[in-house]
Structures are given as C-alpha cells and as structure tokens.
Design a protein around this motif. Structure first.
Motif, PDB file in Angstrom:
ATOM      1  N   PRO A 179      28.061  28.850  45.336  1.00  0.00           N
ATOM      2  CA  PRO A 179      29.274  29.485  45.856  1.00  0.00           C
ATOM      3  C   PRO A 179      30.540  29.045  45.137  1.00  0.00           C
ATOM      4  CG  PRO A 179      28.371  27.901  47.427  1.00  0.00           C
ATOM      5  CD  PRO A 179      27.353  28.065  46.370  1.00  0.00           C
ATOM      6  N   LEU A 180      31.520  29.955  45.125  1.00  0.00           N
ATOM      7  CA  LEU A 180      32.778  29.703  44.440  1.00  0.00           C
ATOM      8  C   LEU A 180      33.481  28.491  45.047  1.00  0.00           C
ATOM      9  CD1 LEU A 180      34.811  30.817  42.319  1.00  0.00           C
ATOM     10  CD2 LEU A 180      35.881  32.079  44.201  1.00  0.00           C
ATOM     11  N   HIS A 181      33.859  27.565  44.180  1.00  0.00           N
ATOM     12  CA  HIS A 181      34.566  26.351  44.606  1.00  0.00           C
ATOM     13  C   HIS A 181      36.066  26.499  44.373  1.00  0.00           C
ATOM     14  CE1 HIS A 181      35.471  22.126  45.224  1.00  0.00           C
ATOM     15  NE2 HIS A 181      35.991  22.066  44.008  1.00  0.00           N
ATOM     16  N   THR A 182      36.418  27.009  43.200  1.00  0.00           N
ATOM     17  CA  THR A 182      37.825  27.271  42.896  1.00  0.00           C
ATOM     18  C   THR A 182      37.896  28.272  41.755  1.00  0.00           C
ATOM     19  OG1 THR A 182      39.981  26.207  42.507  1.00  0.00           O
ATOM     20  CG2 THR A 182      38.135  25.469  41.151  1.00  0.00           C
ATOM     21  N   TRP A 183      39.089  28.834  41.530  1.00  0.00           N
ATOM     22  CA  TRP A 183      39.257  29.761  40.421  1.00  0.00           C
ATOM     23  C   TRP A 183      40.670  29.680  39.877  1.00  0.00           C
ATOM     24  CZ3 TRP A 183      42.550  34.126  40.624  1.00  0.00           C
ATOM     25  CH2 TRP A 183      43.070  34.427  41.888  1.00  0.00           C
ATOM     26  N   TYR A 184      40.792  30.063  38.619  1.00  0.00           N
ATOM     27  CA  TYR A 184      42.066  30.016  37.911  1.00  0.00           C
ATOM     28  C   TYR A 184      42.300  31.356  37.209  1.00  0.00           C
ATOM     29  CZ  TYR A 184      40.914  24.947  37.878  1.00  0.00           C
ATOM     30  OH  TYR A 184      40.554  23.655  38.197  1.00  0.00           O
ATOM     31  N   GLY A 185      43.553  31.633  36.903  1.00  0.00           N
ATOM     32  CA  GLY A 185      43.882  32.709  35.987  1.00  0.00           C
ATOM     33  C   GLY A 185      44.057  32.146  34.587  1.00  0.00           C
ATOM     34  N   VAL A 186      43.698  32.922  33.589  1.00  0.00           N
ATOM     35  CA  VAL A 186      43.848  32.519  32.193  1.00  0.00           C
ATOM     36  C   VAL A 186      44.563  33.651  31.447  1.00  0.00           C
ATOM     37  CG1 VAL A 186      42.643  31.908  30.053  1.00  0.00           C
ATOM     38  CG2 VAL A 186      41.767  31.093  32.261  1.00  0.00           C
ATOM     39  N   ALA A 215      50.897  28.787  36.054  1.00  0.00           N
ATOM     40  CA  ALA A 215      50.661  30.134  36.568  1.00  0.00           C
ATOM     41  C   ALA A 215      49.192  30.358  36.894  1.00  0.00           C
ATOM     42  CB  ALA A 215      51.134  31.171  35.555  1.00  0.00           C
ATOM     43  N   GLY A 216      48.308  29.750  36.106  1.00  0.00           N
ATOM     44  CA  GLY A 216      46.875  29.947  36.290  1.00  0.00           C
ATOM     45  C   GLY A 216      46.318  29.383  37.580  1.00  0.00           C
ATOM     46  N   ARG A 217      47.107  28.551  38.248  1.00  0.00           N
ATOM     47  CA  ARG A 217      46.657  27.988  39.525  1.00  0.00           C
ATOM     48  C   ARG A 217      47.604  28.354  40.669  1.00  0.00           C
ATOM     49  NH1 ARG A 217      45.137  22.892  38.862  1.00  0.00           N
ATOM     50  NH2 ARG A 217      45.104  22.996  36.596  1.00  0.00           N
ATOM     51  N   THR A 218      48.508  29.277  40.431  1.00  0.00           N
ATOM     52  CA  THR A 218      49.535  29.608  41.416  1.00  0.00           C
ATOM     53  C   THR A 218      49.473  31.088  41.770  1.00  0.00           C
ATOM     54  OG1 THR A 218      51.001  27.908  40.463  1.00  0.00           O
ATOM     55  CG2 THR A 218      52.012  29.562  41.909  1.00  0.00           C
ATOM     56  N   ASP A 219      49.435  31.396  43.076  1.00  0.00           N
ATOM     57  CA  ASP A 219      49.533  32.776  43.542  1.00  0.00           C
ATOM     58  C   ASP A 219      51.001  33.200  43.548  1.00  0.00           C
ATOM     59  OD1 ASP A 219      46.770  33.107  44.041  1.00  0.00           O
ATOM     60  OD2 ASP A 219      46.979  32.041  45.946  1.00  0.00           O
ATOM     61  N   PRO A 220      51.310  34.458  43.238  1.00  0.00           N
ATOM     62  CA  PRO A 220      50.395  35.565  42.946  1.00  0.00           C
ATOM     63  C   PRO A 220      50.049  35.718  41.466  1.00  0.00           C
ATOM     64  CG  PRO A 220      52.624  36.414  43.090  1.00  0.00           C
ATOM     65  CD  PRO A 220      52.714  34.923  43.335  1.00  0.00           C
ATOM     66  N   TYR A 221      50.554  34.806  40.630  1.00  0.00           N
ATOM     67  CA  TYR A 221      50.421  34.977  39.183  1.00  0.00           C
ATOM     68  C   TYR A 221      48.980  34.999  38.709  1.00  0.00           C
ATOM     69  CZ  TYR A 221      55.307  33.566  39.617  1.00  0.00           C
ATOM     70  OH  TYR A 221      56.616  33.487  39.998  1.00  0.00           O
ATOM     71  N   ARG A 222      48.164  34.087  39.229  1.00  0.00           N
ATOM     72  CA  ARG A 222      46.794  33.996  38.714  1.00  0.00           C
ATOM     73  C   ARG A 222      45.995  35.272  38.962  1.00  0.00           C
ATOM     74  NH1 ARG A 222      43.251  30.067  42.753  1.00  0.00           N
ATOM     75  NH2 ARG A 222      43.882  31.017  44.724  1.00  0.00           N
ATOM     76  N   ALA A 225      46.175  37.677  35.941  1.00  0.00           N
ATOM     77  CA  ALA A 225      45.827  37.147  34.622  1.00  0.00           C
ATOM     78  C   ALA A 225      44.832  38.068  33.933  1.00  0.00           C
ATOM     79  CB  ALA A 225      45.232  35.754  34.755  1.00  0.00           C
ATOM     80  N   ALA A 226      44.842  38.058  32.620  1.00  0.00           N
ATOM     81  CA  ALA A 226      43.897  38.884  31.865  1.00  0.00           C
ATOM     82  C   ALA A 226      42.462  38.433  32.095  1.00  0.00           C
ATOM     83  CB  ALA A 226      44.227  38.830  30.377  1.00  0.00           C
ATOM     84  N   LEU A 227      42.288  37.126  32.265  1.00  0.00           N
ATOM     85  CA  LEU A 227      40.954  36.550  32.450  1.00  0.00           C
ATOM     86  C   LEU A 227      40.936  35.707  33.710  1.00  0.00           C
ATOM     87  CD1 LEU A 227      40.546  35.272  28.778  1.00  0.00           C
ATOM     88  CD2 LEU A 227      39.474  37.327  29.719  1.00  0.00           C
ATOM     89  N   LEU A 228      39.754  35.571  34.290  1.00  0.00           N
ATOM     90  CA  LEU A 228      39.548  34.690  35.436  1.00  0.00           C
ATOM     91  C   LEU A 228      38.552  33.608  35.067  1.00  0.00           C
ATOM     92  CD1 LEU A 228      39.187  37.266  38.368  1.00  0.00           C
ATOM     93  CD2 LEU A 228      41.260  36.044  37.633  1.00  0.00           C
TER      94      LEU A 228
END
Length: 236
Positions: A179-186, A215-222, A225-228
């Motif tokens: 299961p998903l633990h965490t996610w980032y935007g890239v 930004a990759g760890r902050t809503d709503p920016y992530r 992102a182009a990639l996850l």
C-alpha cells in the motif's frame, strides 16, 4: 528524485543497513550508481542494449569497491520472476517505466513479490491527472481539452505512451500488498525545460532544486506535477 528515495530509505531502514536494491528499467544507471555509492548492493535490470551499454561504461569508471556492489542484467521488468526469488530485495525501483507498459497491474504485482516484508517499492510515473497542463501552458488548447479525458499521450520522443492517475495506482498498490506510504510530485516548475538545455549557474540551480523539492511535497502543487513519485511498502 534521488533525495526523495534517500529520504524514504532513511525513514524505513536502520542507519547503516546495507540494502538489497533492484532497479527495474534502470536506464543509464544514475539511481543504481547513486545507491551503490551509498553502500548498498544493487541489481540493475534494463531491456535496451544501448542503455545497458551506457550503464556498463558508467560502472566501469567507478572504484572497484562500488563496481563489486553492482550487477547489471539485460531483461524485462515484466519477467522479474524468471530472474529472482520472491522476497530477494529490500528496495525495488521502477522509474519511468510504467508509461511504456500497456497493462501495468501484473508487472506491479511481480515487483511487489520481489520485496521482503517491510520493503520499499518506488515508482515514478507520468501524472495522468495533469496531462492537460503541458499543452495548456504552451497554448495548445486543442491538446489541452483532449487531455482531460484520457491517460494516453505522445511523449517528447514521439512515442505513444500512457500516464497513471494517483487514485488508480493507490488502489493497485493496496491490492498487491504494497500500500501507498507517501507520494511526491516531480517537475512541478520545470516541466517545460528540455533535457539538452544548459544548467543554470550553481546558485540559481540550488534555488531551483529547493523550490522543486518543496513543491513536490506540498499541496496543491504536487498534484499538478508532470510526474508522480509513489512509495509503497510491502506488508509485514
């Protein structure tokens, strides 16, 4: 991306533990070598002979101690069961691969089986919830409107590929026991930057990377992102 992987490893495993890492679709071996330099034992799997040759050349330039920790294999990420015993790895990386796989669920299940209990599955995918952003910012309104209702797109190499939506991958990871633990935007701010462009001066690059990391760890920016970058954890 590398910082995010290191962060998850630091949070999940004891300091100093030498991990067994599988990098599926490793490309030129950037992440594999980075982790080998950190002391981990890394197996790289790549199906493209040209990319594998680049990785071998990069590995050959490393000190003997690092070379001894890396094994490079030619193979398809959908056939990990033919190469490895289930539970053989503490970390499995699959970065920039799923967009080329039409039916990804079976492949992801196979990757999850490679993990030991508590192991980390790291995925980098094209963000299917933000496909309209790139054409929209470029003023391609036809392309932007068409992107809202699909996960299919044409990448910068001219290949027809597919993206993944966060909700769909969250459900898949839960179903395969990681299961998903965490996610980032890239690539929140730099999606329009071409790979061949020269890097900015060092001070500016430092600020750029800091902004992207924040930004990759902050809503709503992530979310746009182009990639996850998704990190799942194999059930104990």
């Amino acid at each position: 991306m590398g910082r995010q992987v290191e962060e998850q490893i630091t949070h999940r495993f004891p300091v100093g533990q030498r991990l067994r890492v599988l990098d599926v679709g490793m490309g030129q071996g950037t992440q594999a070598l980075r982790l080998a330099r950190a002391g981990h034992k890394v197996t790289g799997l790549e199906q493209d002979p040209a990319m594998l040759a680049v990785a071998h050349a990069a590995l050959a330039a490393e000190p003997a101690g690092i070379r001894d920790r890396v094994q490079l294999l030619e193979g398809d990420g959908r056939e990990t069961g033919a190469h490895f015993v289930p539970g053989s790895f503490d970390v499995v990386l699959c970065h920039g691969v799923l967009m080329y796989v039409s039916e990804a669920d079976a492949m992801l299940a196979g990757l999850a089986r490679m993990l030991a209990p508590g192991g980390l599955l790291s995925l980098l995918v094209r963000n299917g919830d933000a496909l309209a952003l790139r054409p929209g910012l470029a003023g391609d309104w036809t392309g932007a409107l068409g992107a809202f209702d699909t996960v299919d797109y044409t990448n910068r190499l001219g290949l027809d590929v597919r993206a993944d939506r966060l909700a769909d991958l969250t459900a898949t990871l839960s179903g395969i026991g990681a299961p998903l633990h965490t996610w980032y935007g890239v690539r929140v701010f730099t999606d329009g930057t071409e790979a061949g462009e020269a890097l900015p001066p060092e001070e500016e690059l430092t600020r750029l990377l800091a902004a992207e990391e924040r930004a990759g760890r902050t809503d709503p920016y992530r979310a746009v992102a182009a990639l996850l970058h998704l990190c799942g954890v194999r059930g104990q």
